[in-house]
Scaffold this active site. Structure first.
Site, PDB file in Angstrom:
ATOM      1  N   ARG A 212       0.852  -1.188   0.000  1.00 16.22           N
ATOM      2  CA  ARG A 212       0.000   0.000   0.000  1.00 16.22           C
ATOM      3  C   ARG A 212       0.891   1.243   0.000  1.00 16.22           C
ATOM      4  NH1 ARG A 212      -3.224  -2.714  -1.795  1.00 16.22           N
ATOM      5  NH2 ARG A 212      -5.329  -3.241  -1.050  1.00 16.22           N
ATOM      6  N   GLU A 241      -3.100   8.054  -4.897  1.00 17.31           N
ATOM      7  CA  GLU A 241      -3.456   7.558  -6.231  1.00 17.31           C
ATOM      8  C   GLU A 241      -4.839   8.096  -6.621  1.00 17.31           C
ATOM      9  OE1 GLU A 241      -3.305   3.290  -6.324  1.00 17.31           O
ATOM     10  OE2 GLU A 241      -1.271   3.194  -5.537  1.00 17.31           O
ATOM     11  N   HIS A 258       0.098   0.602  -9.957  1.00 18.37           N
ATOM     12  CA  HIS A 258      -0.689  -0.283  -9.075  1.00 18.37           C
ATOM     13  C   HIS A 258      -1.252  -1.470  -9.862  1.00 18.37           C
ATOM     14  CE1 HIS A 258      -3.280  -0.300  -5.161  1.00 18.37           C
ATOM     15  NE2 HIS A 258      -2.933  -1.532  -5.538  1.00 18.37           N
TER      16      HIS A 258
END
Length: 385
Positions: A212, A241, A258
Site C-alpha cells: 500500500r 493515487e 498499481h
C-alpha cells in the site's frame, strides 16, 4: 436483481449474468446515486465503499475482487445489514511474479546477482508468505518481519525467526513491502517507512513497495532519491493515487500504476471468488468453475538449450510471461499524454493481457536440464524431454 460491477472486473457477465442484471461502470464513477437502486455491488480497490456510498441504498451485498479491504468500511456495511466478501489470495501469485521480474530487471541493469542478495520481506501474509516460499526455494536468504504474526505463531518456512523492521533495514540488501494499510493501533503501517527509517537505508539498498502506497513516506523517499541518489526504488503503489507524485515517479528505477497483481489469472480468480460468495449469499449453487473462465496462454512453451546462465534463464522465462518494463514505460507515456492522474487510471483501465509464471511450460535440453530445480522453484512448469 441489479448488480453494479466495476468495468475492470473481467468475466462479469459470464459470472454474474445468471444472478441478475449486470451494470458495468468505471470504478471512480460508482457513487451513491449509482448504487441507490442496486442490490449488489462488485468493486476493485479504487472505489471507496463507505457510509456515504451505501446509506439510503437497497444494497444487500458488497464484494471486492481484491486481497486488500482498506477501501471498504466494513463497520458501515454491518450497520446497514449489508453482507461483505473479499478475495484473499486471488492475485498473490501475480504480485510475487511482479517482484521477481522487477528484481531480475534491476539485477541486470545494475550488474548484480539476485541469488547473492539478502531480501527482507515486510508483511508475511498472502503475498509475502508466497514470496518467502518462492525465494527460499530459489536458495535466496530471506528475513521476515510481521509483528502481528510474530505475537501469535512461529516463523513460516523459509525464515529462521521473525525479525523486527530495524533488523531488516540493517541487514538486508532488498526490502519488499507487502503490508496492509492500518492507520491506528500497535501495529499501524501508515508511514511504516518514515523519514528516519528511509534515512537509515544503506547505500545500494533496493526498496520495493507492492503493498500500500501510504506505508512509505513518499516525500521523504523522494528527498532521499533526489539528494543522495544512492538507493533504488521499485514502486507499484503510491500515496494519493491516481494523482501521484510525478517527481517521485521520475526518480524511481521502476514505476508502475498499481498493477502488480493485474494478471488475468488473478483477476479471474477474484471474480470467481466473489461470484461464489454472492451465489452463497443468495442461497444458489455456484454453476461455474474457475477453469471454465481461463483461456489458453498466448505463450505456452519455451525451449532452453545449453549455454545459458541460471539467472539469465530465469530472466528469459520470466519475460516470456511478463516484462515489467512495459508497465514502467506505459505509465510515463500515458502520464505525458493525459496528465498524471488520468494517465495512471488509463494504464489500469486498458491493461494488456498478462498471465502468470505457472502458465509457461519450459522444455530443457542437454545440460540445461540442470536448471530444472531453479525454474520449478520460480514457479514455472518444467519438462525434460
Amino acid at each position: 436483481m441489479r448488480i453494479i460491477v466495476d468495468a475492470n472486473v473481467p468475466a462479469a457477465e459470464t459470472c454474474f449474468g445468471a444472478l441478475g442484471e449486470v451494470v458495468r461502470l468505471p470504478g471512480r464513477e460508482i457513487d451513491a446515486a449509482v448504487v441507490r437502486h442496486a442490490d449488489a455491488l462488485v468493486v476493485r480497490s479504487i472505489t471507496r465503499v463507505d457510509e456515504a456510498l451505501v446509506a439510503g441504498s437497497r444494497l444487500r451485498f458488497v464484494g471486492t475482487c481484491t486481497i486488500g479491504t482498506d477501501h471498504v468500511d466494513q463497520a458501515a456495511l454491518a450497520r446497514h445489514g449489508i453482507a461483505f466478501a473479499s478475495a484473499p489470495g486471488c492475485n498473490a501469485e501475480a504480485v510475487v511474479d511482479y517482484v521477481l521480474v522487477s528484481l531480475l530487471t534491476l539485477a541486470e541493469r545494475q550488474g548484480w546477482l539476485l541469488g547473492k542478495r539478502r531480501i527482507g520481506i515486510v508483511g508475511v501474509g498472502n503475498v509475502g508468505g508466497r514470496l518467502l516460499s518462492r525465494l527460499s526455494a530459489l536458495g535466496i536468504e530471506c528475513l521476515a518481519c510481521d509483528p502481528p504474526r510474530a505475537e501469535r505463531e512461529a516463523a513460516p518456512d523459509g525464515a529462521k525467526a521473525f525479525s523486527d523492521l530495524d533488523t531488516l533495514i540493517d541487514e538486508c540488501d532488498v526490502l519488499c513491502l507487502h503490508t496492509p494499510l492500518t492507520r491506528e493501533g500497535p501495529h499501524a503501517t501508515h508511514h511504516l517507512l518514515g523519514a528516519q527509517r528511509i534515512a537509515e537505508l544503506a547505500p545500494g539498498t533496493v526498496l520495493l513497495n507492492a503493498g500500500r502506497g501510504p506505508c512509505v513516506d513518499g516525500l521523504a523517499l523522494r528527498q532521499r532519491l533526489a539528494g543522495q541518489g544512492d538507493i533504488a526504488a521499485v514502486l507499484d503503489v503510491w500515496e494519493r493515487e491516481p494523482g501521484i507524485d510525478a517527481a517521485l515517479r521520475d526518480l524511481a528505477t521502476l514505476a508502475t500504476p498499481h498493477i502488480a497483481g493485474y494478471s488475468l489469472d488473478g483477476k479471474l480468480r477474484g471474480t470467481h471468488q466473489i461470484y461464489n460468495a454472492l451465489s452463497h449469499h443468495l442461497g444458489q449453487p455456484a454453476q461455474l468453475a474457475l477453469s471454465e473462465l481461463l483461456p489458453a496462454p498466448p505463450v505456452a512453451r519455451l525451449e532452453l538449450g545449453e549455454g545459458i546462465a541460471p539467472e539469465e534463464a530465469l530472466r528469459l522465462c520470466a519475460r516470456a510471461v511478463y516484462d515489467v518494463r512495459r508497465d514502467h514505460d506505459s505509465l510515463r507515456r500515458e502520464a505525458g499524454r493525459q496528465g498524471i492522474a488520468k494517465g495512471f487510471d488509463a494504464c489500469r483501465a486498458d491493461y494488456p493481457l498478462r498471465r502468470e509464471f505457472v502458465t509457461l511450460a519450459v522444455g530443457l535440453h542437454g545440460k540445461a536440464r540442470e536448471l530444472a530445480p531453479l525454474l520449478r522453484a520460480a514457479g514455472f512448469a518444467v519438462s525434460e524431454p
